[in-house]
Enzyme design. Sequence first.
Site, PDB file in Angstrom:
ATOM      1  N   THR A 187       0.852  -1.198   0.000  1.00  0.00           N
ATOM      2  CA  THR A 187       0.000   0.000   0.000  1.00  0.00           C
ATOM      3  C   THR A 187       0.877   1.232   0.000  1.00  0.00           C
ATOM      4  O   THR A 187       1.996   1.210   0.523  1.00  0.00           O
ATOM      5  CB  THR A 187      -0.896   0.066   1.247  1.00  0.00           C
ATOM      6  OG1 THR A 187      -0.030   0.065   2.390  1.00  0.00           O
ATOM      7  CG2 THR A 187      -1.834  -1.095   1.319  1.00  0.00           C
ATOM      8  N   GLU A 332      -6.089  -3.086  -0.640  1.00  0.00           N
ATOM      9  CA  GLU A 332      -6.570  -4.144   0.258  1.00  0.00           C
ATOM     10  C   GLU A 332      -7.820  -4.842  -0.266  1.00  0.00           C
ATOM     11  O   GLU A 332      -8.255  -5.839   0.287  1.00  0.00           O
ATOM     12  CB  GLU A 332      -6.882  -3.561   1.649  1.00  0.00           C
ATOM     13  CG  GLU A 332      -5.657  -3.175   2.465  1.00  0.00           C
ATOM     14  CD  GLU A 332      -5.221  -1.734   2.241  1.00  0.00           C
ATOM     15  OE1 GLU A 332      -5.551  -1.178   1.169  1.00  0.00           O
ATOM     16  OE2 GLU A 332      -4.554  -1.172   3.120  1.00  0.00           O
ATOM     17  N   LYS A 445     -12.749  18.945  10.778  1.00  0.00           N
ATOM     18  CA  LYS A 445     -13.737  18.960  11.849  1.00  0.00           C
ATOM     19  C   LYS A 445     -13.866  20.374  12.402  1.00  0.00           C
ATOM     20  O   LYS A 445     -12.985  20.854  13.096  1.00  0.00           O
ATOM     21  CB  LYS A 445     -13.336  17.980  12.954  1.00  0.00           C
ATOM     22  CG  LYS A 445     -14.530  17.344  13.584  1.00  0.00           C
ATOM     23  CD  LYS A 445     -14.167  16.089  14.334  1.00  0.00           C
ATOM     24  CE  LYS A 445     -15.436  15.479  14.919  1.00  0.00           C
ATOM     25  NZ  LYS A 445     -15.159  14.438  15.869  1.00  0.00           N
ATOM     26  N   TRP A 450     -18.355  17.595  10.756  1.00  0.00           N
ATOM     27  CA  TRP A 450     -17.484  17.205   9.656  1.00  0.00           C
ATOM     28  C   TRP A 450     -17.791  18.002   8.389  1.00  0.00           C
ATOM     29  O   TRP A 450     -18.950  18.179   8.027  1.00  0.00           O
ATOM     30  CB  TRP A 450     -17.664  15.715   9.337  1.00  0.00           C
ATOM     31  CG  TRP A 450     -16.951  14.840  10.308  1.00  0.00           C
ATOM     32  CD1 TRP A 450     -16.198  15.248  11.374  1.00  0.00           C
ATOM     33  CD2 TRP A 450     -16.938  13.413  10.316  1.00  0.00           C
ATOM     34  NE1 TRP A 450     -15.712  14.151  12.038  1.00  0.00           N
ATOM     35  CE2 TRP A 450     -16.142  13.016  11.416  1.00  0.00           C
ATOM     36  CE3 TRP A 450     -17.500  12.437   9.518  1.00  0.00           C
ATOM     37  CZ2 TRP A 450     -15.909  11.681  11.728  1.00  0.00           C
ATOM     38  CZ3 TRP A 450     -17.268  11.104   9.813  1.00  0.00           C
ATOM     39  CH2 TRP A 450     -16.484  10.734  10.911  1.00  0.00           C
TER      40      TRP A 450
HETATM   41  P1  AMP Z   1      -4.845   2.630  -2.712  1.00  0.00           P
HETATM   42  O1  AMP Z   1      -4.830   1.452  -1.833  1.00  0.00           O
HETATM   43  O2  AMP Z   1      -3.544   3.339  -2.799  1.00  0.00           O
HETATM   44  O3  AMP Z   1      -5.420   2.310  -4.056  1.00  0.00           O
HETATM   45  O4  AMP Z   1      -5.815   3.701  -2.066  1.00  0.00           O
HETATM   46  C1  AMP Z   1      -7.141   3.399  -1.704  1.00  0.00           C
HETATM   47  C2  AMP Z   1      -7.852   4.653  -1.303  1.00  0.00           C
HETATM   48  O5  AMP Z   1      -8.010   5.525  -2.419  1.00  0.00           O
HETATM   49  C3  AMP Z   1      -9.258   4.438  -0.812  1.00  0.00           C
HETATM   50  O6  AMP Z   1      -9.297   4.010   0.528  1.00  0.00           O
HETATM   51  C4  AMP Z   1      -9.871   5.819  -1.010  1.00  0.00           C
HETATM   52  O7  AMP Z   1      -9.510   6.694   0.041  1.00  0.00           O
HETATM   53  C5  AMP Z   1      -9.189   6.291  -2.264  1.00  0.00           C
HETATM   54  N1  AMP Z   1     -10.084   6.079  -3.417  1.00  0.00           N
HETATM   55  C6  AMP Z   1     -10.063   5.096  -4.311  1.00  0.00           C
HETATM   56  N2  AMP Z   1     -11.021   5.268  -5.245  1.00  0.00           N
HETATM   57  C7  AMP Z   1     -11.689   6.396  -4.910  1.00  0.00           C
HETATM   58  C8  AMP Z   1     -12.794   7.125  -5.459  1.00  0.00           C
HETATM   59  N3  AMP Z   1     -13.406   6.734  -6.567  1.00  0.00           N
HETATM   60  N4  AMP Z   1     -13.180   8.245  -4.823  1.00  0.00           N
HETATM   61  C9  AMP Z   1     -12.574   8.676  -3.706  1.00  0.00           C
HETATM   62  N5  AMP Z   1     -11.523   8.046  -3.154  1.00  0.00           N
HETATM   63  C10 AMP Z   1     -11.088   6.924  -3.738  1.00  0.00           C
END
Ligand code: AMP
Length: 548
Positions: A187, A332, A445, A450
């Site tokens: 990640t 994940e 916040k 929020w």
């Molecule tokens: P990663 O594991 O680096 O792909 O990041 C995952 C995170 O990206 C998620 O938990 C979200 O916070 C963000 N994310 C992924 N897709 C979207 C989306 N369509 N809109 C907003 N946030 C997103």
Amino acid sequence: MNGQMMQMPLLISSLIVHAERHHGEQEIVSRRVEGDLHRTTYRELAARSRRLANALAALGVQAGERVATLAWNGYRHMELYFGVSGSGAVLHTLNPRLHPEQLVYIANHAEDAVLFFDLTFLPLVAAVAGHAKSVRHWVAMTDRAHLPADAAKIPNLLVYEEIVEAASERYVWPSFDENTACGLCYTSGTTGNPKGVLYSHRSNVLHAYAAALPDALDCSARDVILPVVPMFHVNAWGLPYVAAMTGSKLVFPGPALDGKSLHDLFESEKVTVSAGVPTVWQGLLAYVEANKLGFTTMRRTVIGGSACPPAMARVFGEKYDVHVLHAWGMTETSPLGTTCAFKSQHASLDKEGRYALMTKQGRAIYGVDMKVVDADGHELPFGSEQSGELLVRGPWVLQRYFKEEAANPLVTDAAGHQWFPTGDVATIDADGYMHITDRSKDVIKSGGEWIGSIDLENIAMAHPAVAMAACIAAAHPKWDERPLLVVVKKPGAEVTREELLAFYEGKVAKFWLPDDVVFVDAIPLGATGKMQKNKLREQFRDYKLPTA
Ligand code: AMP
């Protein structure tokens, strides 16, 4: 009583076996680091994946060992997807946009045995080679003729085309338990060390089935798919597996991700579907707009990874007749969790209604269950206006991080079900459409309430002079935190703080209005193209908001 059907493990190798036998003639086109456009077929790719599996065995790679890649989207990378996982080893896709120290940490943590790299990353490999202790062989993904002289400084260097050619095409894919690990992806992790997510054959094959569904990525044998989303980021959202399953033509852009290169490829290869993060599409749209071009064959693009700005969905739809499918997922979750495909009742929505719906991240695809819970862990009903943390569960959702056997990231509900807490703050409407308002770490916040930073960013992004916008919490003596809008202007465009603040009027509740606007040259982006709001918060930690 057991059912009496065949027991066939869901293995990655079954995808390429299927592709070779049932749509072996289908094309895979790749722009290569060598500079040319390369054409192959699933049949050839399957044969070369088998050669690669033999080559890995000759290098002494054992089942379960990690084989890493530092590579663009291309056919050789796809051969590694099947050759490595198919033979029982674990494909570890490294993100070349990470700093060398992070790469060293990850390669050592994963104990990578062999590392395959595209020539672009030779300097990076030279920087990490002495520190990645477990790597026994470094393999340059090219042929001898294209190997630069300075590659000689890499120890134990091998040349991809040589090891593939030297190996036999005869190889029987081994059969083993479908729960065996097949892939590893770390990640991006804004805090702490990156964590490894270890996919299984079963989870990736099930994910591919679901991803291909009409209300998910909707891929068929008639599609030409160009994944801009990198193969080093969560398996390019599963598209290489999906395409092998469905028989879609694949077009890989290699290192050329600028607007012109992508647009040329969309047109020349008659691409129908693409997928990527919003930042990539910005470059493409700017190029298409500046050169008064359009899209002849592209009908859909999947946008996810961060929130798709509504203004972008509108430009794609109204100007270019390209439908945007907004999708949400995480490393994940393999990654696909939700897609914003419409239901039949939405046919009667007017244009505004459709675009409003498209700002949501969408409905759960089968295989991912989700719910939003309040601070006490109680589920909020669908249709509740209150937002809370999004929890997910399913056969392609992480159970625990690689090598963190003792730490359990999951939460257990009253029914005894385990859920993965996503760290995303969201609502789910009465129709089951999930909408992310924030990352929990990015939430603003104000006086205990929020404020959704994503909504505020989306509005700013709809202003014609704004190229990129981030909304972060700035310290406030009375309200604890108030929104501060950080903006990058489009080249040559002008807009003032007052004009931008006026742009919000009537669009959000008054207490949501940003307290101030700062203009910057650039917003830091992470290795997967997401805005690094933690860096901005650091940069503006002592920022003094104007006191009204
Ligand atoms: P990663 O594991 O680096 O792909 O990041 C995952 C995170 O990206 C998620 O938990 C979200 O916070 C963000 N994310 C992924 N897709 C979207 C989306 N369509 N809109 C907003 N946030 C997103």
